[in-house]
Design a protein around this motif. Structure first.
Motif, PDB file in Angstrom:
ATOM      1  N   TYR A 123      43.520  47.100  39.929  1.00 22.44           N
ATOM      2  CA  TYR A 123      44.445  46.208  39.229  1.00 22.44           C
ATOM      3  C   TYR A 123      44.352  44.798  39.813  1.00 22.44           C
ATOM      4  O   TYR A 123      44.557  44.604  41.024  1.00 22.44           O
ATOM      5  CB  TYR A 123      45.872  46.740  39.337  1.00 22.44           C
ATOM      6  CG  TYR A 123      46.003  48.167  38.860  1.00 22.44           C
ATOM      7  CD1 TYR A 123      45.993  48.470  37.502  1.00 22.44           C
ATOM      8  CD2 TYR A 123      46.101  49.222  39.774  1.00 22.44           C
ATOM      9  CE1 TYR A 123      46.088  49.775  37.059  1.00 22.44           C
ATOM     10  CE2 TYR A 123      46.195  50.533  39.336  1.00 22.44           C
ATOM     11  CZ  TYR A 123      46.190  50.805  37.978  1.00 22.44           C
ATOM     12  OH  TYR A 123      46.271  52.102  37.534  1.00 22.44           O
ATOM     13  N   PHE A 124      44.056  43.828  38.934  1.00 25.02           N
ATOM     14  CA  PHE A 124      43.882  42.441  39.347  1.00 25.02           C
ATOM     15  C   PHE A 124      44.875  41.567  38.584  1.00 25.02           C
ATOM     16  O   PHE A 124      44.880  41.569  37.343  1.00 25.02           O
ATOM     17  CB  PHE A 124      42.448  41.984  39.066  1.00 25.02           C
ATOM     18  CG  PHE A 124      41.407  42.821  39.753  1.00 25.02           C
ATOM     19  CD1 PHE A 124      40.966  42.508  41.025  1.00 25.02           C
ATOM     20  CD2 PHE A 124      40.889  43.952  39.136  1.00 25.02           C
ATOM     21  CE1 PHE A 124      40.022  43.294  41.671  1.00 25.02           C
ATOM     22  CE2 PHE A 124      39.948  44.748  39.763  1.00 25.02           C
ATOM     23  CZ  PHE A 124      39.519  44.414  41.034  1.00 25.02           C
ATOM     24  N   THR A 125      45.703  40.847  39.312  1.00 21.65           N
ATOM     25  CA  THR A 125      46.676  39.965  38.683  1.00 21.65           C
ATOM     26  C   THR A 125      46.549  38.572  39.280  1.00 21.65           C
ATOM     27  O   THR A 125      46.335  38.403  40.482  1.00 21.65           O
ATOM     28  CB  THR A 125      48.110  40.487  38.895  1.00 21.65           C
ATOM     29  OG1 THR A 125      48.362  40.639  40.296  1.00 21.65           O
ATOM     30  CG2 THR A 125      48.323  41.826  38.204  1.00 21.65           C
ATOM     31  N   ASN A 126      46.657  37.565  38.404  1.00 24.14           N
ATOM     32  CA  ASN A 126      46.687  36.158  38.837  1.00 24.14           C
ATOM     33  C   ASN A 126      45.455  35.776  39.661  1.00 24.14           C
ATOM     34  O   ASN A 126      45.536  35.005  40.613  1.00 24.14           O
ATOM     35  CB  ASN A 126      47.961  35.883  39.659  1.00 24.14           C
ATOM     36  CG  ASN A 126      49.209  36.369  38.966  1.00 24.14           C
ATOM     37  OD1 ASN A 126      49.479  36.017  37.825  1.00 24.14           O
ATOM     38  ND2 ASN A 126      49.978  37.219  39.644  1.00 24.14           N
ATOM     39  N   CYS A 127      44.301  36.332  39.295  1.00 24.22           N
ATOM     40  CA  CYS A 127      43.069  36.086  40.041  1.00 24.22           C
ATOM     41  C   CYS A 127      42.160  35.132  39.272  1.00 24.22           C
ATOM     42  O   CYS A 127      42.284  34.966  38.057  1.00 24.22           O
ATOM     43  CB  CYS A 127      42.334  37.398  40.302  1.00 24.22           C
ATOM     44  SG  CYS A 127      43.212  38.544  41.388  1.00 24.22           S
ATOM     45  N   ALA A 128      41.222  34.510  39.987  1.00 25.92           N
ATOM     46  CA  ALA A 128      40.253  33.596  39.385  1.00 25.92           C
ATOM     47  C   ALA A 128      38.866  33.937  39.900  1.00 25.92           C
ATOM     48  O   ALA A 128      38.661  34.091  41.107  1.00 25.92           O
ATOM     49  CB  ALA A 128      40.609  32.155  39.719  1.00 25.92           C
ATOM     50  N   PHE A 129      37.919  34.042  38.959  1.00 24.42           N
ATOM     51  CA  PHE A 129      36.525  34.346  39.290  1.00 24.42           C
ATOM     52  C   PHE A 129      35.664  33.292  38.606  1.00 24.42           C
ATOM     53  O   PHE A 129      35.286  33.449  37.442  1.00 24.42           O
ATOM     54  CB  PHE A 129      36.172  35.762  38.836  1.00 24.42           C
ATOM     55  CG  PHE A 129      37.105  36.819  39.377  1.00 24.42           C
ATOM     56  CD1 PHE A 129      36.921  37.334  40.647  1.00 24.42           C
ATOM     57  CD2 PHE A 129      38.181  37.272  38.621  1.00 24.42           C
ATOM     58  CE1 PHE A 129      37.784  38.309  41.155  1.00 24.42           C
ATOM     59  CE2 PHE A 129      39.045  38.240  39.110  1.00 24.42           C
ATOM     60  CZ  PHE A 129      38.844  38.761  40.389  1.00 24.42           C
TER      61      PHE A 129
END
Length: 649
Positions: free
Chosen positions: A267-273
């Protein structure tokens, strides 16, 4: 002096106590040693006390357990420990720093803190060759039930290396691990080698219940974050089960912002790639199972961004099944994937249950698709905004149970892109594109350089309540489909082309209006050789809905002369002939519910072989009773259209 302590300014002074001090500790004159600093007096957060512990059996670790001659001194850190108590300070030797941080993590304290400053790390393994594939080696090694906390101004920096692989932080088959805060910097600007793509900021292999939060990762030789399985001593594969990541920013890494090579419940929240560049694939996120056992399933991206990568923002597909991937409330744009390769978010190979919803996607002149699915059954594209890009679904294997609903697609006038944009299910196997819903989408094309070609090669599917404007062509091919209540404005060719072999389909309640000057056809709706059709209550107008310009079309319909068994009723051609001269249905086509002049039921039904006892299924022929029942429903619908002022006659 019993229960008093010797005072030492530094760890070095404690290690080098005189024989008399050792004697006094051994005989109980002093209960222990009070240490005021590590390298210098006052350089640790506070003084600590070491007690004499004759029964201690653990080795000296340079922090919690100190051996001086035969004396064993122990300080038990209970809740949290600063790595400075183990001698890990900024700007020291990378080898020494890495060893000391690992000793702090292996100690008894559950929470380890690293404060402000630059900490150089040996993420590569000096014992491996340049090309060895690195797994459980190198860097900071997390342990079970440990929390690593870094300050906002803490920087873990991979030392320059020629090795193709490294892990600045690794968690190999660990459980209940938490890493919070700080910055991780790879060596892409200082790397002394040329090959490889496996230098990772954080590597997680197998394990369970991993938490990552508020971490910035950049400049890695490979991935900012790498997630995969591990093999035990019996060569049995184990997936990572359970990872949560919040506010992870991974940017300017050579291969990927993140690779997911195996795992479930991630689960990934509020992430930037963002800004991946240097060696392929160069995606923001690449979900790419490493081998046939490395499945990836149940992954969520919520409020994440995938921006300005050299390939896709997110790419999914590999050597094993990828399923139940959800991207929601997220953004993908500026990614340089070519249109022929996919979209800002792409699913390829045989993935399933891919959901993209409530997200913003923007294309470019070179990248005209926001979402591209390839052989991805049970997937959904719902409620997204597409700016200067389109969604697509391809693949010869097909996609069952696909839902594309409530999306807003718009190509703006000032967009510099040009080219043909397809929504294209393979027409080789329309029966494999089954049970699809394409509904409530708005597709507006204001750009003259963009040609939209929508090819719906589907079976047992419904296409309804869509608004489509300034497009080139809509093709519908396949059996048992419903195409209803759509608004089709300003086509550049046929507004709607019902292809051959579209048997048992319903075309009803659509509004078709206008066409552009470059129109090449003469009929708004063309119907190829398809049997058992229902074409009812469509409104066709020559005038553009937007500009009032009049289309050069002269006919509402072109009907293939070989069609059999068709109900044609309640259609309203405005200022148009009903039929093209060479596409006019006749009573010889088995069932024709049509008066060619008034568009009223003429009773031209061949029912001599059918009766209440012998009539075949509706799918094969319509009986007179069935026709009359359908007409009653259509008259009721027409009455409602008049009430709503959609029809005036």
């Amino acid at each position: 002096m019993k229960n008093q302590f010797l005072i030492k300014d530094t760890m070095n002074a404690m290690y080098n106590m005189c024989p008399c001090d050792l004697h006094d500790l051994q005989t109980g004159v002093y209960a222990g040693v009070k240490l005021l600093g590590y390298y210098r007096k006052g350089d640790t957060p506070a003084p600590i006390v070491y007690y004499v512990s004759p029964m201690e059996t653990r080795p000296d670790d340079g922090g919690s357990i100190i051996h001086v001659g035969t004396i064993k001194l122990v300080h038990t850190f209970t809740n949290s420990i600063d790595v400075k108590y183990y001698g890990a300070f900024p700007d020291l030797d990378a080898n020494d720093t890495t060893v000391r941080i690992n000793k702090a993590i292996k100690g008894s304290c559950p929470k380890i803190f690293i404060g402000d400053g630059d900490y150089r790390i040996v993420g590569d393994d000096p014992g491996t060759s340049v090309t060895d594939f690195l797994r459980d080696a190198g860097g900071i090694e997390m342990q079970d039930n440990k929390m690593l906390v870094m300050s906002d101004n803490c920087y873990l920096i991979q030392r320059p290396t020629n090795k193709q692989q490294y892990n600045v932080i690794r968690a190999y088959n660990k459980k209940n691990v938490s890493i919070t805060g700080g910055n991780i910097t790879g060596d892409r600007d200082t790397h002394t080698g040329v090959g490889g793509e496996w230098g990772y900021g954080i590597a997680v292999s197998g394990g369970s219940n991993i938490s990552l939060k508020n971490i910035k990762i950049k400049d890695c030789w490979g991935d900012g974050l790498n997630i995969q399985h591990y093999y035990d001593e019996k060569n049995v594969l184990h997936l990572l089960n359970g990872l949560t990541a919040d506010k992870i920013i991974s940017s300017n890494n050579r291969r990927q912002g993140m690779s997911i090579e195996a795992g479930e419940n991630l689960y990934f929240t509020n992430c930037a790639f963002n800004n991946s560049n240097g060696t392929a694939p160069e995606c923001g996120v690449d979900i790419e199972p490493l081998d046939s056992g490395s499945i990836v399933r149940n992954v969520l991206f919520d409020n994440c961004e995938f921006l300005n990568n050299n390939h896709a923002g997110l790419l999914a597909g590999g050597s094993a099944n990828v399923s139940h991937i959800t991207i929601q409330n997220s953004r993908a744009y500026g990614n340089k994937i070519p249109s022929e390769s996919g979209g800002q978010i792409s699913s390829y190979r045989e993935n399933n249950d891919i959901i993209i919803k409530n997200s913003f996607l923007e294309g470019s002149a070179e990248s005209l698709y926001g979402v591209s699915l390839f052989n991805s059954p049970n997937s959904q594209i719902i409620g997204n905004t597409f700016k200067n890009c389109m969604f697509n679904n391809q693949g010869v294997i097909g996609s069952e149970n696909l839902v594309i609903r409530g999306n807003n697609v718009r190509f703006f006038k000032d967009f510099q892109g040009a080219g043909d944009i397809y929504y294209y299910n393979s027409d080789r196997l329309p029966d494999n594109n089954i049970n699809q819903e394409i509904s409530y989408n708005t597709i507006l094309n204001e750009n003259t350089g963009i040609k939209l070609l929508l090819f719906f090669n589907v079976t047992k599917s419904i296409i309804q309540n869509n608004l489509i404007s300034n497009y080139t062509l809509i093709d519908l091919k396949g059996k048992h489909n419903v195409f209803e209540s759509n608004k089709l404005y300003d086509a550049k060719y046929h507004s709607l082309n019902i292809k051959e072999d579209s048997d048992h389909s319903v075309i009803s309640g659509n509004i078709v209006s206008g066409g552009l000057a470059e129109d090449q056809g003469s009929s708004f709706i063309a119907v190829g050789k398809s049997d058992n059709l229902v074409i009812t209550d469509n409104i066709i107008s020559k005038k553009s809905y937007y500009t009032g310009a009049v289309s050069p079309y002269t006919n509402a319909f072109f009907i293939n002369s070989a069609i059999e068994n068709m109900i044609f009723k309640g259609n309203v051609p405005l200022d148009l002939l009903n039929f093209h001269a060479s596409g006019t249905p006749s009573d010889s086509q088995n069932i024709v519910v049509l008066n060619k002049a008034t568009n009223e039921y003429s009773g031209a039904v061949k029912s001599s072989e059918a009766s209440g006892d012998t009539a075949v299924d509706v799918g094969d022929n319509y009986s007179k009773t069935e026709v009359q029942a359908i007409l009653a429903e259509l008259r009721d619908l027409k009455s409602k259209l008049r009430t709503a002022k959609i029809l005036t006659t």
